[in-house]
Design an enzyme around this catalytic site. Sequence first.
Site, mmCIF file in Angstrom:
data_model
loop_
_atom_site.group_PDB
_atom_site.id
_atom_site.type_symbol
_atom_site.label_atom_id
_atom_site.label_comp_id
_atom_site.label_asym_id
_atom_site.label_seq_id
_atom_site.Cartn_x
_atom_site.Cartn_y
_atom_site.Cartn_z
ATOM 1 N N LYS A 97 5.682 -2.941 -1.233
ATOM 2 C CA LYS A 97 5.976 -1.640 -1.831
ATOM 3 C C LYS A 97 7.461 -1.410 -1.695
ATOM 4 C CE LYS A 97 3.346 1.735 -3.448
ATOM 5 N NZ LYS A 97 2.021 1.389 -3.956
HETATM 6 N N1 GLU Z 1 1.602 1.074 -7.595
HETATM 7 C C1 GLU Z 1 0.277 0.663 -7.863
HETATM 8 C C2 GLU Z 1 -0.562 0.677 -6.596
HETATM 9 O O1 GLU Z 1 -0.277 1.382 -5.666
HETATM 10 C C3 GLU Z 1 0.207 -0.647 -8.631
HETATM 11 C C4 GLU Z 1 0.790 -1.840 -7.966
HETATM 12 C C5 GLU Z 1 0.871 -3.057 -8.871
HETATM 13 O O2 GLU Z 1 0.388 -2.982 -9.987
HETATM 14 O O3 GLU Z 1 1.436 -4.056 -8.426
HETATM 15 O O4 GLU Z 1 -1.595 0.052 -6.499
#
Ligand code: GLU
Length: 408
Positions: A97
């Site tokens: 993240k």
């Molecule tokens: N931000 C989204 C999540 O928290 C998607 C992450 C992604 O698609 O890599 O799952």
Amino acid sequence: MACQQFDLVADYLQIPTDDRERLKVPKRSLTVAVPIHRDDGSTQVFQGYRVQHHLSLGPTKGGMRFHPDVELGEVAALAMWMSWKCALTNLPYGGAKGGVNCDPRKLSVTELERVTRRFTQEIISFIGPQVDIPAPDMGTNEQTMAWMMDTYSVHMGYSVPGVVTGKPVLLGGSVGRREATGRGVGYLANRAMDVLGLESSKATAVVQGFGNVGSVAAFSLARFGVKIIAVSDAFGGVYNQAGLDLIALDKYVTANRSIAGFPGGDLISNEQLLELQCDILVPAAMERQITGANAAKIKCRILAEGANGPTTPEADKIIDQREEIFVIPDILCNSGGVVVSYFEWVQDLQSFFWNESEVVDKLFRILENAFTQTLTLSRKNKVSMRTAALILGIQRVHQAKKMRGLFP
Ligand code: GLU
């Protein structure tokens, strides 16, 4: 919260202490300064972060958040949750993240582009289609991903669509990615209604958050026949027991960038909204919305966690005692987004693209499998749905680490 949840499951699985450290501590954490020229000619420095939780199953994967609350600890927790989410759905990724501490609503489009490009440049040796693949999260969207992809591609000297997912379809994005998270929430809430014997045409839902996840989840539930009686965003909410006109609401939000002032219902605060009587409650905004203070007061049958980490461990203890509430935990409930991100990455690597029905069909198969496995384990071992989902995710990463061994 992420560590507390991990410790509970590690105790349950009797994971040895040495292995726990390896599973818990993020593999790489990066903090960068992101200086940009503001439109008025001044210079401002933002803080950017990227945490890659583990590298044992493949490259890392997870969103980029632009929000004033972004800081290293939050990003690390969200990266850990991405790991269990990817393992639960059997994706060949570790969790990651990242984000920039900024308020995108207070930046112009050109300023946002400069933040995105400079941030990408600062982390460029940390990302790549085989290394770490960012995606949208709160405050970011397809345009952000297009800028990231372009910055990385200019650096490499050729187009690299597989470096990010959630791109515009024209640039190698996948059809159905934008809708994937909300659509998954709708699918899983519908499955939970089956389990509880609730009829969707008689059910009501309340949705906190009307961003990419909350809005699509609301439309998707409505398509199953569910009546959406309240929705909210950061500025407040609107409530109508007869059901909200979602199309009118969507138009209003596009025009006004907020739900506040929508004439189709009564004003309601975010706190009141969470405590409304309903069949399905979908927290699809920030972390820590259902806490020790309000967990006893929520009145839903199904808690479908569209957001990451909306329920605190204190709230979990209370909800665990309330057998009438069926929880679809975040790492399962919102996993549709990363599942279709995986499809996007696969399509980019092959330069061969699928149509929407192929994407949706494959998405539902993966969600169905994860849902069934979680429910079966929860019933067999008499643990909560959250614990069951975490057990499946954590166990897979633990096994992968054991099989790969320790270098050198
Ligand atoms: N931000 C989204 C999540 O928290 C998607 C992450 C992604 O698609 O890599 O799952």
